[in-house]
Design a protein around this motif. Sequence first.
Motif, mmCIF file in Angstrom:
data_model
loop_
_atom_site.group_PDB
_atom_site.id
_atom_site.type_symbol
_atom_site.label_atom_id
_atom_site.label_comp_id
_atom_site.label_asym_id
_atom_site.label_seq_id
_atom_site.Cartn_x
_atom_site.Cartn_y
_atom_site.Cartn_z
ATOM 1 N N CYS A 121 0.838 -1.207 0.000
ATOM 2 C CA CYS A 121 0.000 0.000 0.000
ATOM 3 C C CYS A 121 0.867 1.249 0.000
ATOM 4 O O CYS A 121 1.642 1.485 0.934
ATOM 5 C CB CYS A 121 -0.921 0.006 1.221
ATOM 6 S SG CYS A 121 -1.917 1.513 1.351
ATOM 7 N N PRO A 122 0.747 2.089 -1.021
ATOM 8 C CA PRO A 122 1.580 3.296 -1.094
ATOM 9 C C PRO A 122 1.080 4.436 -0.214
ATOM 10 O O PRO A 122 1.702 5.493 -0.158
ATOM 11 C CB PRO A 122 1.499 3.671 -2.573
ATOM 12 C CG PRO A 122 0.164 3.186 -3.008
ATOM 13 C CD PRO A 122 -0.086 1.917 -2.230
ATOM 14 N N TYR A 123 -0.043 4.218 0.479
ATOM 15 C CA TYR A 123 -0.631 5.269 1.301
ATOM 16 C C TYR A 123 -0.530 4.990 2.804
ATOM 17 O O TYR A 123 -0.994 5.799 3.607
ATOM 18 C CB TYR A 123 -2.103 5.473 0.914
ATOM 19 C CG TYR A 123 -2.272 5.805 -0.546
ATOM 20 C CD1 TYR A 123 -2.010 7.088 -1.015
ATOM 21 C CD2 TYR A 123 -2.666 4.836 -1.468
ATOM 22 C CE1 TYR A 123 -2.137 7.400 -2.360
ATOM 23 C CE2 TYR A 123 -2.797 5.137 -2.810
ATOM 24 C CZ TYR A 123 -2.534 6.414 -3.249
ATOM 25 O OH TYR A 123 -2.658 6.725 -4.587
ATOM 26 N N GLY A 124 0.042 3.856 3.169
ATOM 27 C CA GLY A 124 0.167 3.523 4.583
ATOM 28 C C GLY A 124 -1.170 3.363 5.270
ATOM 29 O O GLY A 124 -1.317 3.683 6.457
ATOM 30 N N ALA A 125 -2.162 2.854 4.547
ATOM 31 C CA ALA A 125 -3.537 2.822 5.049
ATOM 32 C C ALA A 125 -3.935 1.502 5.696
ATOM 33 O O ALA A 125 -5.097 1.325 6.049
ATOM 34 C CB ALA A 125 -4.504 3.146 3.914
ATOM 35 N N ARG A 126 -2.989 0.580 5.840
ATOM 36 C CA ARG A 126 -3.306 -0.726 6.430
ATOM 37 C C ARG A 126 -2.526 -0.938 7.725
ATOM 38 O O ARG A 126 -1.401 -0.466 7.855
ATOM 39 C CB ARG A 126 -3.002 -1.848 5.445
ATOM 40 C CG ARG A 126 -3.995 -1.900 4.296
ATOM 41 C CD ARG A 126 -3.652 -2.971 3.273
ATOM 42 N NE ARG A 126 -4.754 -3.135 2.353
ATOM 43 C CZ ARG A 126 -5.471 -4.256 2.222
ATOM 44 N NH1 ARG A 126 -5.175 -5.317 2.931
ATOM 45 N NH2 ARG A 126 -6.465 -4.303 1.359
ATOM 46 N N SER A 127 -3.139 -1.653 8.652
ATOM 47 C CA SER A 127 -2.517 -1.920 9.949
ATOM 48 C C SER A 127 -2.695 -3.388 10.319
ATOM 49 O O SER A 127 -3.628 -4.049 9.857
ATOM 50 C CB SER A 127 -3.138 -1.046 11.046
ATOM 51 O OG SER A 127 -3.036 0.324 10.736
ATOM 52 N N PHE A 128 -1.808 -3.871 11.170
ATOM 53 C CA PHE A 128 -1.887 -5.255 11.646
ATOM 54 C C PHE A 128 -2.421 -5.257 13.071
ATOM 55 O O PHE A 128 -2.006 -4.452 13.906
ATOM 56 C CB PHE A 128 -0.508 -5.910 11.591
ATOM 57 C CG PHE A 128 -0.523 -7.388 11.887
ATOM 58 C CD1 PHE A 128 -0.951 -8.292 10.935
ATOM 59 C CD2 PHE A 128 -0.111 -7.865 13.131
ATOM 60 C CE1 PHE A 128 -0.978 -9.657 11.204
ATOM 61 C CE2 PHE A 128 -0.132 -9.217 13.406
ATOM 62 C CZ PHE A 128 -0.562 -10.116 12.442
ATOM 63 N N ASP A 129 -3.327 -6.160 13.342
ATOM 64 C CA ASP A 129 -3.920 -6.282 14.679
ATOM 65 C C ASP A 129 -3.106 -7.285 15.495
ATOM 66 O O ASP A 129 -3.181 -8.490 15.282
ATOM 67 C CB ASP A 129 -5.379 -6.749 14.561
ATOM 68 C CG ASP A 129 -6.134 -6.627 15.874
ATOM 69 O OD1 ASP A 129 -5.488 -6.698 16.938
ATOM 70 O OD2 ASP A 129 -7.368 -6.469 15.837
ATOM 71 N N PHE A 130 -2.320 -6.775 16.431
ATOM 72 C CA PHE A 130 -1.474 -7.622 17.260
ATOM 73 C C PHE A 130 -2.192 -8.172 18.491
ATOM 74 O O PHE A 130 -1.594 -8.887 19.295
ATOM 75 C CB PHE A 130 -0.233 -6.846 17.708
ATOM 76 C CG PHE A 130 0.775 -6.618 16.611
ATOM 77 C CD1 PHE A 130 1.693 -7.598 16.264
ATOM 78 C CD2 PHE A 130 0.791 -5.422 15.916
ATOM 79 C CE1 PHE A 130 2.620 -7.385 15.247
ATOM 80 C CE2 PHE A 130 1.711 -5.194 14.901
ATOM 81 C CZ PHE A 130 2.628 -6.183 14.571
ATOM 82 N N GLY A 131 -3.447 -7.815 18.665
ATOM 83 C CA GLY A 131 -4.213 -8.363 19.782
ATOM 84 C C GLY A 131 -4.283 -7.475 21.009
ATOM 85 O O GLY A 131 -4.843 -7.864 22.030
ATOM 86 N N GLU A 132 -3.715 -6.269 20.920
ATOM 87 C CA GLU A 132 -3.782 -5.364 22.061
ATOM 88 C C GLU A 132 -5.194 -4.791 22.200
ATOM 89 O O GLU A 132 -5.983 -4.806 21.258
ATOM 90 C CB GLU A 132 -2.769 -4.232 21.896
ATOM 91 C CG GLU A 132 -1.326 -4.718 21.820
ATOM 92 C CD GLU A 132 -0.354 -3.573 21.637
ATOM 93 O OE1 GLU A 132 -0.767 -2.410 21.828
ATOM 94 O OE2 GLU A 132 0.811 -3.831 21.301
ATOM 95 N N ASP A 133 -5.499 -4.295 23.405
ATOM 96 C CA ASP A 133 -6.819 -3.702 23.611
ATOM 97 C C ASP A 133 -6.740 -2.587 24.642
ATOM 98 O O ASP A 133 -5.691 -2.322 25.224
ATOM 99 C CB ASP A 133 -7.859 -4.756 24.015
ATOM 100 C CG ASP A 133 -7.504 -5.457 25.323
ATOM 101 O OD1 ASP A 133 -7.113 -4.779 26.291
ATOM 102 O OD2 ASP A 133 -7.618 -6.689 25.385
ATOM 103 N N TYR A 134 -7.891 -1.947 24.861
ATOM 104 C CA TYR A 134 -7.977 -0.836 25.796
ATOM 105 C C TYR A 134 -8.660 -1.246 27.093
ATOM 106 O O TYR A 134 -9.220 -0.399 27.793
ATOM 107 C CB TYR A 134 -8.775 0.314 25.158
ATOM 108 C CG TYR A 134 -8.075 1.013 24.021
ATOM 109 C CD1 TYR A 134 -6.991 1.855 24.246
ATOM 110 C CD2 TYR A 134 -8.523 0.848 22.710
ATOM 111 C CE1 TYR A 134 -6.362 2.514 23.198
ATOM 112 C CE2 TYR A 134 -7.900 1.505 21.653
ATOM 113 C CZ TYR A 134 -6.826 2.338 21.908
ATOM 114 O OH TYR A 134 -6.207 2.987 20.865
#
Length: 231
Positions: A121-134
């Motif tokens: 992605c040339p826009y940096g619009a994707r993320s990986f879910d590592f399982g952290e939470d709030y």
Amino acid sequence: MARQNVTIHSRRPSDTSPTSDHPSWAMVIDLQKCVGCDSCTVACKAENRTPPGVSYNVVVEEETGEYPNVRRVNVPRPCMQCDVPPCVSVCPVNATYKNGDGVVVIDADRCIGCRYCITACPYGARSFDFGEDYSREMQGYADVQSPEYGVQRGARGSYTPPIGTVRKCTFCTHRTARGEEPACCETCIGDARYFGDLNDPDSVVSKLVADPRAFRLREELGTEPRVWYLR
């Protein structure tokens, strides 16, 4: 850079490209109206229940001009929902594909978490879910799960999708399915965002994309983004 030839993969072959039978969603963002309040970022996180480190909507600050004639410009950056999406062509399991309404989506049950699409992605619009939470910061955080794609997932911490998979902006598909606009558009205090159907020539977005002020990010890459900006 030469335009890429991309095969759009989908589990529903009849829905692989926008047609007159479907809405053709697009977004226009007026940079002169954006005040950099980040309400779109907050609304997106609240709506999609994204975990720490995952933000579908961010506002990038840019400085233009030369000293002493400089000014700061706020550039909101959701997923561009490209018509020629590099993220789709690199996915080895066809987990990401383009819907008939023009939105690029991810099948979390097929995603193997290789993160090739993040790199592509040339826009940096994707993320990986590592399982952290709030859960430590917000009481009841895990009680309501992400409504993305109309699917209520199991409790976070169970290491089932979307944990361990890639996540991204989807123009709030669960909201558009109900006839609502994306959360970022609804909460924009400067009314800087416009959302609508390009198949409707009378829609606001159809008229705005033809405005001389309209442009798209990194158009030279040939990705054909569905997010336009107004200078």
